[in-house]
Every structure is written in C-alpha cells, then in structure tokens.
Design an enzyme around this catalytic site. Structure first.
Site, mmCIF file in Angstrom:
data_model
loop_
_atom_site.group_PDB
_atom_site.id
_atom_site.type_symbol
_atom_site.label_atom_id
_atom_site.label_comp_id
_atom_site.label_asym_id
_atom_site.label_seq_id
_atom_site.Cartn_x
_atom_site.Cartn_y
_atom_site.Cartn_z
ATOM 1 N N ASN A 238 0.864 -1.176 0.000
ATOM 2 C CA ASN A 238 0.000 0.000 0.000
ATOM 3 C C ASN A 238 0.903 1.229 0.000
ATOM 4 O O ASN A 238 2.133 1.113 0.052
ATOM 5 C CB ASN A 238 -0.996 -0.016 1.166
ATOM 6 C CG ASN A 238 -0.334 0.054 2.533
ATOM 7 O OD1 ASN A 238 0.765 0.596 2.697
ATOM 8 N ND2 ASN A 238 -0.993 -0.505 3.537
ATOM 9 N N LYS B 110 -3.730 2.430 -3.100
ATOM 10 C CA LYS B 110 -3.837 3.723 -2.410
ATOM 11 C C LYS B 110 -5.251 4.011 -1.916
ATOM 12 O O LYS B 110 -5.668 5.161 -1.857
ATOM 13 C CB LYS B 110 -3.348 4.829 -3.353
ATOM 14 C CG LYS B 110 -1.925 4.611 -3.854
ATOM 15 C CD LYS B 110 -1.508 5.637 -4.885
ATOM 16 C CE LYS B 110 -1.310 7.006 -4.274
ATOM 17 N NZ LYS B 110 -0.805 7.977 -5.278
ATOM 18 N N GLY B 111 -5.976 2.961 -1.565
ATOM 19 C CA GLY B 111 -7.308 3.148 -1.009
ATOM 20 C C GLY B 111 -8.248 3.850 -1.967
ATOM 21 O O GLY B 111 -8.389 3.456 -3.131
ATOM 22 N N ASP C 5 -6.204 -7.725 0.617
ATOM 23 C CA ASP C 5 -6.126 -9.159 0.356
ATOM 24 C C ASP C 5 -6.957 -9.541 -0.863
ATOM 25 O O ASP C 5 -6.547 -10.385 -1.663
ATOM 26 C CB ASP C 5 -6.604 -9.936 1.580
ATOM 27 C CG ASP C 5 -5.672 -9.775 2.772
ATOM 28 O OD1 ASP C 5 -4.479 -9.526 2.545
ATOM 29 O OD2 ASP C 5 -6.139 -9.877 3.922
ATOM 30 N N SER D 205 -14.979 -5.289 -2.146
ATOM 31 C CA SER D 205 -14.824 -6.057 -0.910
ATOM 32 C C SER D 205 -15.108 -5.259 0.358
ATOM 33 O O SER D 205 -15.345 -5.843 1.412
ATOM 34 C CB SER D 205 -13.408 -6.625 -0.823
ATOM 35 O OG SER D 205 -12.474 -5.608 -0.512
#
Length: 296
Positions: A185, A212-213, A243, A273
């Site tokens: 990340n 990076k979210g 994951d 997710s």
C-alpha cells in the site's frame, strides 16, 4: 478453459472484530457496539479471494490443534480452497487478529501462533506443489526466512511470484530480486523506498503495484506512471480490501493477462470487498467483478 492454479503460502488467523463508535485512549475503557469472529489471516484471505474469482487454489500454512484451526480449515474447504497442505502445529495455538473498527478505519493486533511454525524446511518439503503452480502468492505474516525460501524455489522453477509486503518489514535484496511483483500500500511503499539502497530503490519502483485506497492504484509500465482510479462504493469495513486485490491480481496474472488489465480487474475486486463487515465476507464473485470490469 483450464482454471489458473494458484498456490498461496501464508497465514491463517481467526479475526476477533470489535465495532466501536470511537477508538479508546490509552488506559480508557469504552463500550463497544458489536463483536464478531471471522476467518482471516492474509494468506487465507487471499486464497479465498482467488478461489471466488475462479482459480484452483492451494493453501500452504499451519493452524493450531484447537477449535479455531479446525474451523478455519472447514471454511477454506467450503470456499473450494484445497487444505491438503495446511498442517496442524501441536505446540502452538492458531493465529489470531484482534481488530477494532471505528469511523471507517481499523486497528489490528496480530498474534502469529502456529504461523511462526511455517519454517524454511517445511517450505522445502512442499517444493513440488510450488513447482506445479501458475503463480505463487506470498505475504509477511509467516517468518521472513520462509518467504525467502519460497521465492527462491519459485524462481528456480520459473514460477511468477507476487509478494504483498504486509505487515511491513524491510525486505532483503535477494528477496526483492526473486519476486516478480510487489504489492505494497502507499505507506508500505514509502517505507520500502526510504530504507532502500540505490539498487533496491530501482527494483522496488519497477516491480511495485501500489494500492492507495480511495485514490486507486499506481504502478510503472515501461517507466511511465500509470494511475487507475478506485470504484466509488459505500465503505463498511476496509479490512480485506488489500487481500482481495492481491487474490484477484494473482488470478488475472496467472491467466497471462496484460498488467494494466489485471490491475484494473484487481482494483474493482478490492473496491467491492469493503461493502461488508469481515475480511472474507465481502470478497466478490467473478460475476460481480466482471459486471463492472466490462463497463470500463
């Protein structure tokens, strides 16, 4: 079409999840809103993600001789993940992760337990399984020496390796050379570069696919920076996003998909997710990801 054959070497944990309105301060006791147990461990999570997306997945790892270990193997089997290579460590408890969720964020404490018993010697005993794989997926919740051994074996047999460098620790140069893709990340990527030699810096930059979210995914292709935006979703729990991304990436790369398309597919899966509580609960099906992927 033949299913991609993915071997995931890594951790199996039981996640103990507490939801609270605010994070407690040091020495403070507060009342939480909910408590649940979920199957977890970065290795097991990534195995489930890959299996839901259509791969033939083999889990390599260890659990304790306890109720958590038995349950984790049962759940993997239900998810069509092979547990033929998940051994029981009689002298250690199953790994656990205590997770506090508050305000769309999480804090995690991992107790490795049986995951520490995944030794280089034990890895070597499963060389044939690694050799027969289309891709090997690794993380850092088992001993680093074991991760190195697995990457060496894979390289020896020309098997591509994805290493998700989490939880963060400094990676030795030989491991960086042996892996095909790194998936840090943005925080892990920054730490990797800050601690790298000049040689390591270039390797890390060339091999990294950086999650990076909400800002999406970034990587370099032919020395050009590529930025892919994340899907807009209602966030419930971010625990399994990374994951899911790694499992999905392994699936697409094992199909020899072009890197940009593989990363786009994985990014969509990771975004989907986070819409449910629990690392594995929100992992999407192949049809759910395809539905969005085909609109891009």
């Amino acid at each position: 079409m033949k299913k991609p054959r993915i071997t995931v070497l890594g951790s199996l944990n039981m996640d103990l999840v507490t939801v609270t309105a605010k994070m407690p301060l040091q020495g403070e006791t507060i009342t939480g809103q909910a408590f649940s147990t979920f199957p977890g461990g970065k290795g097991a999570n990534q195995a489930v993600a890959a299996a839901r997306l259509g791969a033939e997945v083999y889990m390599l790892g260890k659990v304790g001789n306890d109720l958590f270990g038995k349950k984790l193997k049962e759940i993997l089997t239900q998810e069509s993940v092979s547990v033929d290579f998940v051994d029981v460590a009689t002298n250690k408890e199953t790994g656990t992760a205590s997770i506090i969720i508050s305000d769309d964020d999480n804090r995690i404490i991992v107790v490795p337990g049986a995951n520490k018993e995944v030794t280089p010697e034990w890895i070597t005993s499963h060389e044939e399984q690694i050799r027969k794989s289309d891709i090997l997926l690794l993380q850092l919740e088992i001993p680093l020496e074991s991760v190195k051994k697995a990457a060496q074996i894979a390289k020896k047999h020309k098997i591509p390796v994805i290493l998700n460098p989490a939880p963060y620790q400094k990676l030795p140069t030989d491991l960086l050379k042996d892996v095909t893709y790194l998936t840090p990340n943005e925080h892990e990527y920054k730490q990797l570069l800050e601690e790298a030699t000049k040689e390591e810096f270039d390797i890390i930059r060339a091999k990294s696919i950086i999650t990076k979210g909400e800002e999406g995914v970034e990587f370099f292709l032919n020395n050009e920076k590529i930025q892919l935006n994340a899907q807009k979703v209602d966030v419930v729990d971010t625990t399994g996003a990374g994951d899911t991304f790694n499992g999905a990436l392994a699936v697409e790369l094992s199909k020899k998909q072009e890197i940009k398309e593989a990363v786009l597919f994985a990014s969509i899966a990771g975004s989907l997710s986070v819409t449910k509580l629990g690392a594995q609960s929100g992992m999407p099906s192949l049809n759910a990801v395809k539905e969005i992927y085909e609109l891009q």
